[in-house]
Design an enzyme around this catalytic site. Sequence first.
Site, short mmCIF file in Angstrom:
data_model
loop_
_atom_site.label_atom_id
_atom_site.label_comp_id
_atom_site.label_asym_id
_atom_site.label_seq_id
_atom_site.Cartn_x
_atom_site.Cartn_y
_atom_site.Cartn_z
N HIS A 95 0.82 -1.22 0.00
CA HIS A 95 0.00 0.00 0.00
C HIS A 95 0.85 1.27 0.00
CE1 HIS A 95 0.37 -0.17 4.53
NE2 HIS A 95 0.42 1.14 4.36
N ASP A 125 -0.04 -7.54 1.27
CA ASP A 125 0.44 -6.19 1.56
C ASP A 125 1.96 -6.15 1.75
OD1 ASP A 125 0.35 -3.48 1.82
OD2 ASP A 125 -0.22 -3.50 3.94
N GLY A 199 3.51 6.99 7.20
CA GLY A 199 4.96 7.08 7.09
C GLY A 199 5.69 5.94 7.77
N ASN A 200 5.05 5.31 8.76
CA ASN A 200 5.64 4.15 9.43
C ASN A 200 5.56 2.88 8.59
OD1 ASN A 200 4.95 5.22 12.70
ND2 ASN A 200 6.88 4.27 12.11
N SER A 201 4.51 2.79 7.77
CA SER A 201 4.24 1.55 7.06
C SER A 201 5.44 1.10 6.23
CB SER A 201 3.03 1.73 6.13
OG SER A 201 1.86 1.97 6.87
#
Length: 375
Positions: A95, A125, A199-201
């Site tokens: 994503h 994902d 932003g962490n993903s």
Amino acid sequence: MTVIRKHFSLLLTIFILLGGSVLLYRTYQQTFDSPIGTDPVVVFEPTNNRTQTLQQIIHEAQKNVVKISVETPVSNRVGSGFLYNNQGDIITNAHVIEGASVVEVTLSTTETYRAAIVGMSKEKDIAVIRVPQLINQRPMTIDTTQSVDIGTDILALGSPLGYQNSVSVGIISGTNRSFDIDGYSYDEVYQISSNITHGNSGGPLIDQTTGNVIGINSAGISDTDIGFSIPIKDVMDDIADWSANTTNDELTFPATIHNQASSIENYKEDSYYLVQYFIDSLAIHDYINAYALLGSAYQRERDYTAFREHYIALKSINLIEQQQANVEDDQWVFDVLVEEHRTDQEPKTVSYTFEIGLENDQLKILAYTNNHEVD
């Protein structure tokens, strides 16, 4: 009979003395004829580095955690990723890069490179992107065998809201969680006590004890300390298959997001970050990393040996304050206050001036000077 006994005793004494003398002489001769040798003596310098501290684990991990900037036809977004092999391949979430027309990767040194998509699975994902400039860089250690239990201490690294190389400390607070969110399905993932926000993903979930990657941070619940991470052991087969079966000739590297003639004024926050990272590297005695952040002109004036020698007696260093930056001659120039503690000296506060600029389209510390000690 008495005379015979006396003679016998005398002869026996003489024989013993002669025998002892011969034995002593041979021993003496063997001692001086033989080469003198000693086993090598190994001197161990006292060190606290046999077991890595939490600070060291974080610092080493940050070298391979990247900020991913994505441009799509309708919007821009920021995510995270981490280098996992020596081919320049980076793991992230699907994503993060879905629908991307441009993908750009920013390293902990603020160096920025374009990336190509190697493989992606929206069902799981997960995705892999490649940066050829990172070939042969030492990657993070992936642990696909560890049994992760509730209560395991973890670190979640990434770039929440674009703040690069941020770290959240927590624990595994649940396992085998399954749910759907934003069109993505997650099955048997870790629940962690660290929030995963924009932003962490795609950043790594790291075991605090070993420093090894055990998961991919992927989703979170807003305004809570609840996040979710995909177990790395469940997806490594797909990731390894994409990397092994994709050559650079098959990939498309889109244009960079930043214009080559980009103004230095766009790099204010990155300049602040670069100085902080420089000081953090000195604090952990990673002189090689700190030296790599310097511009070529500075490195020509002072080689690595001299640079390291200047800081070798540094026991600790901490950044206290970064003051207002100003643009001068296409450089960000600003003062910082630093607390230094050197061997055989009391801790002192010192003022430095840093000059940050672009060199070969990469941000570098072009110069820095020690101004004075602050009372």
